[in-house]
Design an enzyme around this catalytic site. Sequence first.
Site, short mmCIF file in Angstrom:
data_model
loop_
_atom_site.label_atom_id
_atom_site.label_comp_id
_atom_site.label_asym_id
_atom_site.label_seq_id
_atom_site.Cartn_x
_atom_site.Cartn_y
_atom_site.Cartn_z
N ASP A 122 -57.34 17.90 15.98
CA ASP A 122 -55.95 17.51 15.73
C ASP A 122 -55.20 18.35 14.71
OD1 ASP A 122 -56.79 15.44 17.34
OD2 ASP A 122 -56.00 13.85 16.07
N HIS A 172 -49.51 15.38 20.01
CA HIS A 172 -49.77 14.67 18.75
C HIS A 172 -48.47 14.51 17.96
CE1 HIS A 172 -52.45 12.93 15.88
NE2 HIS A 172 -52.52 13.94 15.04
N HIS A 176 -45.82 14.59 13.20
CA HIS A 176 -46.79 13.68 12.61
C HIS A 176 -46.24 12.61 11.68
CE1 HIS A 176 -50.94 12.83 11.36
NE2 HIS A 176 -51.32 13.65 12.31
N HIS A 269 -60.35 18.31 12.92
CA HIS A 269 -59.02 18.93 12.76
C HIS A 269 -59.07 20.44 12.66
CE1 HIS A 269 -58.68 14.75 11.49
NE2 HIS A 269 -57.40 14.83 11.79
ZN LIG Z 1 -53.27 13.98 13.05
#
Ligand SMILES: [Zn+2]
Length: 301
Positions: A122, A172, A176, A269
Amino acid sequence: MRRAGLPLRGGGRRAPPGRAEREHGHDRRGGRDSSVAARPTPGEGTQTPTAPDRTPEPSASSTAPASPYASPAPSAPRTTAIPSQSAGSTAATPSQPSSPAPATGVLRHTASGGRTVALTFDDGPGPATGQVLDLLAQYGAKATFCEIGDNAKARPAAVQRILAEGHRLCDHTVDHPQPMHTRPHEQQVAEIADAKSMIENAAGNSPTITWWRAPGGDFTAENERIGADLGMKSLGWTVDPRDWSRPGVQAIVSNVQQNLRPGGVVLMHDGGGDRSQTVAALKQLLPWLVAQGYAFDFPQS
Ligand SMILES: [Zn+2]
């Protein structure tokens, strides 16, 4: 994960220049280094409920060395139990449309089931994405990258390489936002829809994006519906080693080794700040997964 509105964001929302870095979301919240990460700052504590990817995580809590986040994972009834151990049973989708409440639609398992694992990265693409891709290639592993729209736009070459090497993309959101569920409906729509377009444009070849992941796993019936209307399923995870908080390479490695079950989805990530621990952990986890007989798969779609 960018924790807008958080005290940590010091300086408040910076202007555009910081954009590409904003994504730190995760670290941002974790502070600047592992030491900080270990113990959530006051600020974090406050928003623990919406906190990044820890919250929803089912298995996470079990291992978690220092798990101040140990979330009792309200986790949707784990669709986990991979129905058919038989690989290739892509058809059987337990948590599918049939489920009345969109809230139960969060996917938390691989497409094939059996002894497979879906690695997901991510908050990228970021500076570490290339290293992650190099490692994945070395082990013939495929993964899913849940990208932040702003980052995809800033690093189109990385997005294209991800696709060229056989990996898949996941939406995503644009930048964010956290917590996601408190945002006005229209904003949530824009965050999800615009990010999809940004990622597609960065890819250049109109890839099909079939999943989206809420920042921090903050899925709600409302935003799951938004994603569904855009043709994307909500992608959750089953293992969260909290690599964003830089807990130490070994902590990341053992968390995954202890919590992963066949058919699981691992959250890591490739964006959000210094990812050296993530890369180092991946270097150990990939050969371990291979040795354990795991095949790399994508999430159910
Ligand atoms: Zn994230």
